[in-house]
Write a protein that holds these residues in place. Structure first.
Motif, short mmCIF file in Angstrom:
data_model
loop_
_atom_site.label_atom_id
_atom_site.label_comp_id
_atom_site.label_asym_id
_atom_site.label_seq_id
_atom_site.Cartn_x
_atom_site.Cartn_y
_atom_site.Cartn_z
N ILE A 1 0.43 -5.26 -1.18
CA ILE A 1 1.23 -5.86 -1.71
C ILE A 1 1.25 -7.07 -1.05
O ILE A 1 1.98 -8.58 -1.95
CB ILE A 1 3.07 -5.20 -1.09
N LEU A 2 1.50 -7.42 0.30
CA LEU A 2 1.49 -8.24 0.79
C LEU A 2 0.17 -9.57 0.06
O LEU A 2 0.80 -10.99 0.30
CB LEU A 2 1.66 -8.47 1.85
N VAL B 1 4.01 -4.79 -7.86
CA VAL B 1 4.39 -3.69 -8.73
C VAL B 1 3.41 -1.88 -8.56
O VAL B 1 4.26 -1.01 -8.03
CB VAL B 1 4.86 -3.33 -10.46
N GLY B 2 2.16 -2.14 -9.31
CA GLY B 2 1.81 -1.07 -8.82
C GLY B 2 1.72 -0.37 -7.32
O GLY B 2 1.49 0.55 -6.91
N GLY B 3 1.47 -0.95 -6.32
CA GLY B 3 1.44 -1.03 -4.62
C GLY B 3 3.23 -0.88 -4.53
O GLY B 3 2.82 0.45 -3.37
N ILE B 4 3.85 -1.16 -4.98
CA ILE B 4 5.67 -0.85 -4.49
C ILE B 4 5.90 0.57 -4.69
O ILE B 4 6.43 1.36 -4.03
CB ILE B 4 6.73 -1.92 -5.12
N ILE B 5 5.38 1.20 -6.11
CA ILE B 5 5.42 2.12 -6.50
C ILE B 5 4.61 2.93 -5.26
O ILE B 5 5.05 4.41 -5.26
CB ILE B 5 5.04 2.25 -8.79
N LEU B 6 3.36 3.10 -5.47
CA LEU B 6 2.71 3.45 -4.92
C LEU B 6 2.95 4.31 -2.81
O LEU B 6 3.01 5.54 -2.73
CB LEU B 6 1.35 3.71 -4.68
N ALA B 7 3.50 3.27 -3.02
CA ALA B 7 4.11 2.90 -1.21
C ALA B 7 5.46 3.93 -1.45
O ALA B 7 5.48 4.58 0.02
CB ALA B 7 4.13 1.71 -0.46
N ILE B 8 6.46 3.58 -2.42
CA ILE B 8 7.20 4.77 -1.84
C ILE B 8 7.56 5.97 -2.57
O ILE B 8 8.29 6.75 -1.52
CB ILE B 8 8.37 4.02 -3.52
N SER B 9 6.52 6.29 -3.55
CA SER B 9 6.02 7.68 -3.50
C SER B 9 5.24 8.22 -2.45
O SER B 9 5.59 9.29 -1.49
CB SER B 9 5.04 7.42 -4.42
N ARG B 10 4.45 7.15 -1.29
CA ARG B 10 4.32 8.33 0.01
C ARG B 10 5.29 7.50 1.19
O ARG B 10 5.36 9.01 1.40
CB ARG B 10 2.99 7.17 0.39
N GLU C 1 -8.46 0.41 -7.81
CA GLU C 1 -8.43 0.01 -6.33
C GLU C 1 -7.19 0.37 -6.06
O GLU C 1 -6.89 1.30 -4.28
CB GLU C 1 -8.38 -1.36 -6.16
N LEU C 2 -6.22 0.55 -6.80
CA LEU C 2 -4.67 1.67 -5.69
C LEU C 2 -4.90 2.94 -5.66
O LEU C 2 -4.45 3.29 -5.56
CB LEU C 2 -4.01 1.05 -7.12
N TYR C 3 -6.04 3.38 -6.50
CA TYR C 3 -6.20 4.87 -6.42
C TYR C 3 -7.12 5.31 -5.17
O TYR C 3 -6.81 6.87 -4.77
CB TYR C 3 -7.12 5.45 -7.80
N LEU C 4 -8.06 4.20 -4.92
CA LEU C 4 -8.25 4.75 -3.61
C LEU C 4 -7.83 4.88 -2.35
O LEU C 4 -8.17 5.59 -1.40
CB LEU C 4 -9.37 2.97 -3.60
N THR D 1 -2.46 -12.80 -13.10
CA THR D 1 -2.18 -11.49 -13.64
C THR D 1 -2.61 -10.64 -13.11
O THR D 1 -1.98 -9.35 -12.95
CB THR D 1 -3.57 -12.08 -14.68
N ARG D 2 -3.64 -10.25 -12.34
CA ARG D 2 -3.72 -9.23 -10.86
C ARG D 2 -2.79 -9.17 -10.33
O ARG D 2 -2.63 -8.16 -9.87
CB ARG D 2 -4.82 -9.70 -10.74
N ALA D 3 -2.35 -9.99 -9.28
CA ALA D 3 -1.03 -10.43 -8.78
C ALA D 3 0.09 -9.04 -9.35
O ALA D 3 0.62 -8.47 -8.45
CB ALA D 3 -0.46 -11.42 -7.79
N PRO D 4 0.44 -10.01 -10.11
CA PRO D 4 1.89 -8.82 -10.46
C PRO D 4 1.37 -6.75 -10.67
O PRO D 4 2.28 -6.36 -10.59
CB PRO D 4 2.12 -9.43 -11.46
N ILE D 5 0.66 -7.30 -11.27
CA ILE D 5 0.24 -6.16 -11.35
C ILE D 5 -0.27 -4.81 -10.15
O ILE D 5 0.52 -3.72 -9.80
CB ILE D 5 -1.23 -5.30 -12.41
N MET D 6 -0.78 -5.82 -9.33
CA MET D 6 -1.03 -5.13 -8.34
C MET D 6 0.27 -4.83 -7.59
O MET D 6 1.00 -3.86 -6.45
CB MET D 6 -2.45 -6.09 -7.79
#
Length: 576
Positions: free
Chosen positions: A282-283, A142-151, A29-32, A135-140
């Motif tokens: 993230i939200l 953290v992953g969302g924040i990292i990828l958003a910052i990378s953008r 999902e994060l890769y999409l 379980t899903r929310a923390p992974i998403m």
């Protein structure tokens, strides 16, 4: 609530599988959004149709795999949570079955039912939420924040404003909601109590024309529950509108400042689209976490109530030195200076009670209402333990005998006949499944139940409704007596078990019992003098103390209280 998670141990492999599959699904999902950014910036912007098709196909494949993984995770999570709740429910039921009547009285039937049903359902729902959203929310997140910052690192500063607002909101709402969830469960207990009380006593309620009064009582409790529920939901109702407001303002800020950065050439359109999606992820993760945190307080209140029952130790259980019951032709039951108080009672129910019920003899207990007759009988199966003194079987303190072997000696007929759903045969064989058809017929004959059973359409296979509601009081008592006889015990305990029988049936039943009890010890609690007058020994109780013992003839000559009981019953018969 963590203490209950030990029941998740059998599902460890399933849990690991769920977490692994969930992680893979979230990564897809994060890769999409990244693929979408590349499709826009490298495919559409450069008019590269081949790249658009390849990237679009990869996005479709990721989406399909992600959906398949989500379905599989949901299936496995359901198996885990339903198995977990089944195991907790079983453990709670087994624990309740092992409690002494003192602990049972402490919690109350209505509360135990609520804890076994509603409270476990609350814990089950939150366990499902933990395996899913929490379980899903923390992974998403953290992953969302990292990828958003990378953008775009500079555009990520917007989160410094929105995330603290959402976090503060979740904290404030949880702090207000936690006490109300515990209160809501207590009010559920009260509703169950009133409902059960009214349904059981419906005949009395109607006979005394108190239907309106009971409706008022229930309505008051129902409205109290509703008002508390409304207070909780008013607090929770603030959560989602404010969250949506924060999310929408965050989206506006991202589009506004992202547009400026695109205009300045510092950001591409595809990156802005991907950043916006990561921001929403993230939200939404925070919204999912908030929903879980709001539900946790109610589950914590329920888990606390469940653990209260699971962690309590029954006051009546085998000790480490418990012994087997020695084999014997008969069992003498001796009370030696027995004293007992009910919890919270000012006076003792039994005080310094001493007597011996001999094997092969009938011992009768008689006395006025509240004199302690039924309490005395309940001490023998160890429904309650003595406060001081001791009860002995053939000279052995019953607290030294293993409980299952102690109770295997007994054929107990309670004061209120308790029958179970099933057939008459099921109820007769409740304590002894090895009874033959002939033995079944014999005990029905002795209990004076054969005639009414034969008159039933299906005989012993006729259905008994819950609590024996389709049988009369006398019929229920006779089936209960047949059940005790079928067990072939060493000790028979009859707790006012002939009260619903007419005098003629009572006399025939006692005569038949005399012929079959043989070397067994028979202890009868009764109100009628006619029921006990043929006993080998009659114990007269008054306010928890023995005030006389002997045969009917001896007591008529020497015991004033026994004489008063006989005289009062004679006057009643004459007046009738």
């Amino acid at each position: 609530m963590i203490a209950l998670f030990k029941y998740l141990k059998p599902y460890r492999l399933f849990i690991v599988t769920v977490l692994t599959l969930m992680f893979c699904g979230i990564m897809l999902e994060l890769y999409l959004p990244t693929l979408m950014a590349d499709l826009v910036d490298k495919g559409i912007a450069d008019n590269n149709i081949g790249y658009v098709w390849r990237t679009g196909g990869l996005m479709l494949l990721c989406a399909v795999i992600s959906v398949a993984l989500t379905i599989l995770v949901s299936y496995l999570s359901s198996r885990i949570t339903l198995g977990f709740s089944r195991d907790v429910r079983k453990a709670l039921f087994v624990q309740v079955e092992g409690l002494s009547l003192q602990e049972f009285d402490r919690f109350g039937t209505a509360s135990l039912i609520t804890r076994t049903t509603n409270d476990i359902k609350q814990v089950q729902d939150v366990t499902s939420m933990i395996l899913g959203m929490m379980t899903r929310a923390p992974i998403m997140l953290v992953g969302g924040i990292i990828l958003a910052i990378s953008r775009d690192a500079k555009l990520s500063y917007i989160f410094l404003a929105s995330l603290p607002v959402l976090s503060l909101l979740i904290f404030l709402i949880s702090r207000r909601a936690i006490p109300l969830f515990g209160l809501l469960q207590k009010k559920t207990d009260k509703l169950n109590l009133l409902l059960r009380e009214t349904l059981i006593g419906t005949r009395v309620v109607r006979a005394f024309n108190r239907v309106g009064y009971e409706q008022t009582r229930f309505n008051e409790a129902n409205e109290d529950y509703r008002d508390t529920g409304i207070r909780v939901n008013r607090i929770l109702a603030l959560l989602f509108p404010v969250m949506m407001l924060v999310m929408n303002f965050t989206s506006i800020a991202i589009i506004w400042f992202g547009g400026i950065r695109i205009d300045q050439g510092e950001m591409q359109v595809g990156n802005l689209m991907a950043f916006l999606q990561y921001a929403m992820m993230i939200l939404i993760s925070l919204v999912m976490l908030s929903m879980a945190f709001v539900s946790i307080p109610r589950a914590q209140a329920s888990a606390k109530r469940i653990n209260e029952v699971l962690n309590i130790n029954s006051s009546i259980q085998d000790n480490e030195q418990a012994i087997d019951m020695p084999a014997a032709d008969g069992v003498d039951v001796a009370f030696d200076k027995v004293t007992f108080h009910y919890a919270g009672a000012e006076k003792s129910a039994l005080h310094n009670v001493s007597f011996t019920a001999r094997a092969g003899q009938t011992t009768a207990i008689i006395g006025s209402t509240g004199s302690g007759k039924s309490t005395l009988l309940r001490m023998i199966p160890r429904f309650y333990d003595v406060e001081s003194g001791k009860i002995m079987f053939n000279g052995i303190d019953i607290r030294r005998i293993k409980l299952d072997q102690l109770r295997a000696q007994l054929g107990y007929v309670p004061q209120k006949a308790a029958l179970f759903r099933g057939t008459i045969r099921d109820n007769i064989r409740f304590g002894n499944g090895d009874v033959s058809d002939q033995q079944e017929q014999d005990v029905l004959e002795i209990a004076q139940a054969a005639d009414f059973v034969k008159a039933k359409e299906n005989g012993v296979l006729d259905e008994v409704s819950q609590g024996g509601g389709n049988l009369s009081g006398g019929q229920k008592q006779r089936v209960s007596i047949a059940r005790a006889l079928a067990r072939k015990p060493s000790i028979y305990l009859f707790d006012d078990s002939f009260s619903a029988l007419d005098y003629k049936t009572d006399a025939r039943l006692r005569k038949a019992l005399k012929q079959v009890t043989g070397k067994a010890t028979v202890i009868i609690v009764a109100q009628r003098v006619s029921t006990v007058m043929d006993a080998d020994q009659i114990i007269v109780l008054h306010e928890g103390e023995i005030v006389g013992s002997g045969t009917h003839k001896q007591l008529m000559e020497s015991n004033l209280i026994y004489q008063e009981i006989v005289q009062s019953q004679q006057l009643e018969e004459e007046s009738v």
